[in-house]
Write a protein that holds these residues in place. Structure first.
Motif, PDB file in Angstrom:
ATOM      1  N   LEU A  33      12.805  10.180 -26.697  1.00 34.57           N
ATOM      2  CA  LEU A  33      11.372  10.099 -26.455  1.00 34.57           C
ATOM      3  C   LEU A  33      10.928   8.643 -26.363  1.00 34.57           C
ATOM      4  N   GLY A  35       7.235   6.039 -26.409  1.00 35.81           N
ATOM      5  CA  GLY A  35       5.869   6.018 -26.911  1.00 35.81           C
ATOM      6  C   GLY A  35       5.674   4.876 -27.883  1.00 35.81           C
ATOM      7  N   GLU A  93       2.059   8.622 -34.837  1.00 31.35           N
ATOM      8  CA  GLU A  93       3.070   8.782 -33.793  1.00 31.35           C
ATOM      9  C   GLU A  93       2.383   9.190 -32.494  1.00 31.35           C
ATOM     10  N   LEU A  95       3.898   9.857 -29.032  1.00 36.49           N
ATOM     11  CA  LEU A  95       5.115   9.993 -28.239  1.00 36.49           C
ATOM     12  C   LEU A  95       4.829  10.823 -26.989  1.00 36.49           C
TER      13      LEU A  95
END
Length: 227
Positions: A33, A35, A93, A95
């Motif tokens: 991932l 981000g 977070e 992402l």
């Protein structure tokens, strides 16, 4: 002329204890991932022993070439003489392809500078510093209990206590600081939007068990969803 990119890693000042935090994010199919992660301490940290004041947040970008991994050195949450004491980082977070997630962690200094992985940390309460329980695997199903009678009002009250419904908040006056009261039994996740419905980012803090604040760089109007 191409501008020089800002570096992702910095050397903390001498006398400031730090923790080397690592982690990796992947999709269920193993795809790395991309981000960003934001690590937000209390608004201001003072460390008289190191003649240092820390402010704002630390942002870590996870690019495609990072294979879903990150590493960052952060100020230890138990640095001697630091004010406030007993605080925690709010981790946000963001992402690609995943919902925004917020939680709190503590990063006490490790013997010998041993690194710690984000996946090994349990989230903590931002107000008490105590670790929150993490749900484990489901055990074997027990025998059925005796039938009982529960009113609809009791069921609604139980549902509200166990799984509080999301709450909307409107900020009609432009301000750089939104102060939002709530009745959640835990520090809620907060998502903020401008008047056109576009999600905007701010620094979320929990000054009390019944209040959250969102700090913006510029005065904003809009709405927030607490869940």
């Amino acid at each position: 002329m191409t501008p020089t990119p800002e570096p992702d890693a910095y050397d903390l000042p001498a006398g400031v204890p730090s923790v080397h935090l690592t982690g990796r994010f992947i999709a269920p199919n193993g795809k790395p991932l991309t981000g960003s992660l934001t690590f937000a301490p209390p608004s201001v940290l003072t460390m008289p022993d190191a003649d240092t004041i820390a402010n704002t947040v630390a942002v870590v970008e996870i690019a495609k070439e990072d294979n879903g991994s990150f590493a960052v050195d952060l100020i230890a949450t138990d640095a001697p003489g630091m004010s406030p004491r007993g605080w925690s980082y709010q981790v946000t977070e963001k992402l690609k392809g995943a919902q925004i997630r917020q939680y709190h962690i503590m990063l006490p200094e490790r013997p010998g500078g041993e690194p710690v992985d984000l996946a090994d940390l349990a989230p903590v309460s931002p107000n008490t510093g105590r670790y929150l329980p993490v749900v484990g695997p489901t055990g074997a199903q027990g025998p059925p209990g005796l039938p009982g009678e529960v009113s609809e009002a009791e069921l609604e009250a139980l549902e509200e206590r166990v799984a509080p419904r999301p709450v909307a908040w409107t900020q009609s006056a432009a301000s750089t600081l939104w102060t939002i009261p709530h009745t959640f039994p835990y520090p809620p996740a907060v998502r903020t939007y401008d008047t056109s419905g576009r999600e905007i980012g701010g620094l979320v803090d929990t000054p009390s068990p019944t209040t959250v604040t969102v700090q913006f760089a510029f005065a904003e109007t809009g709405s927030a969803i607490l869940s």
